[in-house]
Design a protein around this motif. Structure first.
Motif, PDB file in Angstrom:
ATOM      1  N   GLY A   1      60.537  12.125 -38.336  1.00 40.51           N
ATOM      2  CA  GLY A   1      60.018  11.862 -37.084  1.00 40.51           C
ATOM      3  C   GLY A   1      58.733  11.076 -36.892  1.00 40.51           C
ATOM      4  O   GLY A   1      58.343  10.397 -38.174  1.00 40.51           O
TER       5      GLY A   1
ATOM      6  N   PHE B   1      55.885  12.539 -37.534  1.00 37.61           N
ATOM      7  CA  PHE B   1      55.152  12.839 -38.498  1.00 37.61           C
ATOM      8  C   PHE B   1      55.621  12.469 -39.699  1.00 37.61           C
ATOM      9  O   PHE B   1      55.611  13.421 -40.571  1.00 37.61           O
ATOM     10  CB  PHE B   1      54.840  14.392 -38.338  1.00 37.61           C
ATOM     11  CG  PHE B   1      54.382  14.768 -36.779  1.00 37.61           C
ATOM     12  CD1 PHE B   1      53.113  14.630 -36.307  1.00 37.61           C
ATOM     13  CD2 PHE B   1      55.311  15.317 -35.890  1.00 37.61           C
ATOM     14  CE1 PHE B   1      52.583  15.042 -35.022  1.00 37.61           C
ATOM     15  CE2 PHE B   1      55.109  15.649 -34.623  1.00 37.61           C
ATOM     16  CZ  PHE B   1      53.581  15.177 -34.116  1.00 37.61           C
TER      17      PHE B   1
ATOM     18  N   THR C   1      55.470  18.432 -41.682  1.00 36.79           N
ATOM     19  CA  THR C   1      56.656  19.102 -41.093  1.00 36.79           C
ATOM     20  C   THR C   1      56.090  19.048 -39.413  1.00 36.79           C
ATOM     21  O   THR C   1      54.674  19.076 -39.285  1.00 36.79           O
ATOM     22  CB  THR C   1      56.229  20.583 -41.193  1.00 36.79           C
ATOM     23  OG1 THR C   1      56.072  20.885 -42.717  1.00 36.79           O
ATOM     24  CG2 THR C   1      57.642  21.536 -41.314  1.00 36.79           C
ATOM     25  N   GLN C   2      57.165  19.157 -38.647  1.00 34.09           N
ATOM     26  CA  GLN C   2      56.818  19.158 -37.108  1.00 34.09           C
ATOM     27  C   GLN C   2      56.379  20.338 -36.778  1.00 34.09           C
ATOM     28  O   GLN C   2      56.962  21.209 -37.323  1.00 34.09           O
ATOM     29  CB  GLN C   2      58.039  18.329 -36.493  1.00 34.09           C
ATOM     30  CG  GLN C   2      58.356  17.001 -36.912  1.00 34.09           C
ATOM     31  CD  GLN C   2      59.545  16.345 -36.186  1.00 34.09           C
ATOM     32  OE1 GLN C   2      60.110  16.858 -35.225  1.00 34.09           O
ATOM     33  NE2 GLN C   2      59.752  14.973 -36.404  1.00 34.09           N
TER      34      GLN C   2
END
Length: 101
Positions: free
Chosen positions: A2, A4, A8-9
């Motif tokens: 994504g 990021f 890790t989101q």
């Protein structure tokens, strides 16, 4: 990946934490503790409420974005010369800034 990339989101971290907490309070070793049933129920209700609120917020944000896009579209159709003039002005400023490099 994504926004990021490589990280890790936050949503994934939250989901992992919730899963770990649920695993802990779902442990059969804790079935003998009377308060665990209450904690499980409160946890499930709270988690459900948070998910519903997040879904509602996402729908609300999407609705607002759609409304703003429709307003911008109407303005562009009603005032095309204003939009074209603004685009030319912005392009000239960007061109001037890039030429200075």
């Amino acid at each position: 990946m994504g926004i990021f990339s490589g990280k890790t989101q936050p949503r994934d971290d939250l989901e992992k934490l919730v899963g770990e907490l649920r695993d802990i309070i779902s442990s059969r070793d804790l079935d003998d503790v009377p308060q665990i049933r209450q904690i499980r129920q409160r946890f499930d209700e709270g988690y459900s409420n948070v998910r519903e609120a997040a879904v509602h917020a996402a729908h609300e944000a999407a609705s607002r974005a759609k409304d703003h896009a429709e307003t911008a579209n109407r303005y562009a159709h009603d005032e095309p010369w204003h939009v074209a003039g603004a685009a030319v002005a912005i392009g000239a400023v960007i061109g001037f800034l890039l030429a200075r490099r």
